[in-house]
Motif scaffolding. Structure first.
Motif, PDB file in Angstrom:
ATOM      1  N   MET A  16       1.996   0.257  13.714  1.00 44.27           N
ATOM      2  CA  MET A  16       2.934   1.376  13.716  1.00 44.27           C
ATOM      3  C   MET A  16       2.581   2.427  14.765  1.00 44.27           C
ATOM      4  N   ILE A  37      -1.999  -1.100   9.751  1.00 45.86           N
ATOM      5  CA  ILE A  37      -0.835  -0.215   9.895  1.00 45.86           C
ATOM      6  C   ILE A  37      -0.945   0.596  11.169  1.00 45.86           C
ATOM      7  N   SER A  44      -5.593   0.997   3.768  1.00 52.99           N
ATOM      8  CA  SER A  44      -4.497   1.494   4.605  1.00 52.99           C
ATOM      9  C   SER A  44      -4.614   2.997   4.832  1.00 52.99           C
ATOM     10  N   TYR A  69      -5.226   4.505   8.215  1.00 54.13           N
ATOM     11  CA  TYR A  69      -4.146   4.960   9.100  1.00 54.13           C
ATOM     12  C   TYR A  69      -4.204   6.467   9.281  1.00 54.13           C
ATOM     13  N   PHE A  72       7.512  -2.606  11.356  1.00 52.63           N
ATOM     14  CA  PHE A  72       7.301  -2.235   9.952  1.00 52.63           C
ATOM     15  C   PHE A  72       7.477  -3.455   9.056  1.00 52.63           C
ATOM     16  N   THR A  99       4.521  -5.805   9.313  1.00 51.83           N
ATOM     17  CA  THR A  99       3.361  -5.251   8.610  1.00 51.83           C
ATOM     18  C   THR A  99       3.505  -5.437   7.109  1.00 51.83           C
ATOM     19  N   PRO A 145       0.832  -1.202   0.000  1.00 50.09           N
ATOM     20  CA  PRO A 145       0.000   0.000   0.000  1.00 50.09           C
ATOM     21  C   PRO A 145       0.873   1.262   0.000  1.00 50.09           C
ATOM     22  N   THR A 162       0.416   3.944   1.533  1.00 50.36           N
ATOM     23  CA  THR A 162       0.580   4.446   2.897  1.00 50.36           C
ATOM     24  C   THR A 162       1.836   3.861   3.537  1.00 50.36           C
ATOM     25  N   LEU A 163       2.055   2.554   3.282  1.00 46.21           N
ATOM     26  CA  LEU A 163       3.198   1.878   3.885  1.00 46.21           C
ATOM     27  C   LEU A 163       4.505   2.367   3.255  1.00 46.21           C
ATOM     28  N   ILE A 206      10.564   5.494   8.790  1.00 51.79           N
ATOM     29  CA  ILE A 206      11.617   4.488   8.951  1.00 51.79           C
ATOM     30  C   ILE A 206      12.971   5.018   8.486  1.00 51.79           C
TER      31      ILE A 206
END
Lengths: 215, 270
Positions: B228, B224, B213, B216, B244, B247, A62, A64-65, A73
């Motif tokens: 997270m 997520i 997602s 989020y 992370f 996920t 996704p 978003t990730l 990160i």
């Protein structure tokens, strides 16, 4: 309505950021996507596999990730960049496999005789791809590429969740400040998006019709 | 066009060369990966304190605890729940849009087109915010309704393309049997269009699943947000990286299997 008119400069500022996100990550995605597409059709097995894995991984993650990776990160690992740059990196990475797939389907759509003709003239792999296949494929992939860019336009909105104040970010701030005009403000934000996506959509439809006639 | 046309059937010399190039590219890719992994695994200096590397057991020990997995499970179920509800809504809206869009009356067709283009042209996130702020619903319904309406507009367009692509004779045969226009559409045209477009529709449903997602951002506790935000806040920033990765692996697992299903459907059709 007054809340919208009074805050037009803020809207334009957000619109500018959205456009910047769109243009920079659009160009980046075109470059990376072209490289990946070329790797995908190249005779070198390991490049092939790499391009396939890259495409599958990013297309199934996704957005978003992906943006979360770039905005949370990366700094955590020790790469500190401004949030705008993070969003551009994330959007570029996420969009590039879609560009690559559009290009690949365009390449697959070039009649096989073209490649055979190029080969029989003695052109090598690099020459036949760059001089014969890609110019034709590019023309055919323009409508799908425009659709990828429309999707990217809408995807830039996700950056608002990761500390970039673009159109949606501006809209959220203004909606918080003007509790009585939430609907008008959000509709105004929608109009700004439509100002990009609808002309692009019409352009893609026009080109599609024109190219159908050409073939 | 299959790529073998683009280069000669390789002879022994070329084969050897291409093997060498292939292997060296492989070596470069592996080297880069190893380099990244080594950098991540190395202990880190942060303002004078030495922290363990990202693959150190102390960064992964929470995953031995079944409670963590039950939380991750709740997040995953929330994602699937929102996706499932939105898929049902999207399919229903898609049918509705396709029907109205192909109506013989311009008074129905044109407003539908305008609404559909409007919905397709704006970001889902904006729609979620709109529903959340303007209708003041729960985040769950904001996610479900926005995804359902947005993807409904797109599925409507896909179905319409399927209807247009059907041979005219199908419709004419239905009408000549004495079925009304509506009956012809419902019993003759739409089932065929739906089956024809099924791979594309499933691909769109994969997109819908990925888009849950966005919950989020609007505050719906999907996967997520669970990992997270909630789990990370509870167990501390030390686990940010491991959470992370977990996920990512879960999402890839779900999406890759759905995509494989879509490909299988497409192949079965041919």
């Amino acid at each position: 309505m007054n809340a919208v008119l009074a805050n037009l400069p803020a809207f334009f500022e957000g619109f500018r950021v959205t456009l910047l996100l769109l243009v920079i990550s659009g160009v980046g995605a075109l470059i990376i996507g072209t490289i990946v597409a070329a790797m995908r059709i190249s005779p070198i097995r390991s490049m092939n596999a790499f391009a396939a894995v890259y495409t599958e991984l990013l297309r199934n993650t996704p957005l978003t990730l992906v943006l979360l990776f770039c905005a949370l990160i990366l700094p955590y690992i020790g790469v500190t960049l401004p949030y705008f740059v993070c969003a551009v990196i994330g959007l570029t990475l996420y969009t590039s496999p879609f560009v690559a797939e559009a290009l690949r389907s365009g390449i697959n759509g070039v009649p096989i005789g073209q490649a055979e003709a190029a080969r029989s003239l003695g052109l090598g792999f690099g020459q036949s791809v760059s001089l014969i296949i890609f110019p034709q494929a590019f023309r055919m992939v323009i409508p799908p590429l425009i659709n990828v860019m429309i999707a990217l336009t809408k995807n830039t909105s996700v950056a608002s969740g990761f500390f970039v104040v673009e159109l949606i970010g501006v809209g959220k701030n203004l909606a918080n400040l003007n509790g009585n005009a939430v609907i008008a403000i959000l509709l105004a934000v929608a109009v700004f998006y439509l100002a990009i996506t609808i002309p692009l959509g019409i352009l893609s439809q026009r080109l599609e019709k024109k190219l159908v006639v050409l073939r | 066009m299959s790529s073998p046309v683009l280069f000669d059937a390789p002879g022994p010399k070329t084969r050897r060369r291409s093997l060498i190039v292939s292997l060296s590219v492989l070596v470069v890719i592996v080297a880069v990966l190893v380099w990244v992994v080594l950098i991540l695994a190395a202990p880190r200096q942060s303002s004078g304190i030495t922290l363990p590397g990202f693959f150190a057991p102390s960064r992964w020990d929470i995953f031995k605890d079944p409670v963590v997995w039950s939380f991750i499970g709740i997040g995953a179920v929330n994602t699937l729940r929102a996706a499932g509800a939105a898929m049902v809504l999207a399919l229903a809206m898609g049918l509705l849009f396709a029907n109205l869009r192909t109506s013989p009356h311009a008074l129905i067709r044109i407003p539908t087109t305008v609404v559909q283009e409007f919905l397709r042209g704006m970001p889902v996130l904006l729609m979620m915010l709109f529903i959340l702020l303007a209708a003041s619903t729960s985040a769950f319904w904001a996610v479900v309704v926005a995804l359902g309406v947005y993807n409904g507009a797109i599925i409507g367009e896909i179905l319409r393309a399927g209807l247009v692509a059907l041979p005219r004779g199908q419709r004419e045969a239905g009408l000549s049997l004495g079925l009304t226009r509506g009956q012809t559409k419902a019993w003759v045209e739409l089932p065929q269009a739906f089956r024809q477009m099924l791979p594309v529709i499933v691909a769109q449903l994969v997109v819908l699943l990925k888009d849950t997602s966005l919950g989020y951002i609007v505050g719906y506790n999907e996967l997520i947000r669970t990992t997270m935000t909630s789990l990370n806040a509870f167990y501390g920033n030390r686990y940010l990286f491991s959470l992370f990765i977990v996920t990512l692996v879960i999402y890839l697992g779900i999406n890759l299997s759905l995509s494989a299903f879509a490909r299988w459907l497409a192949r079965r059709r041919n």
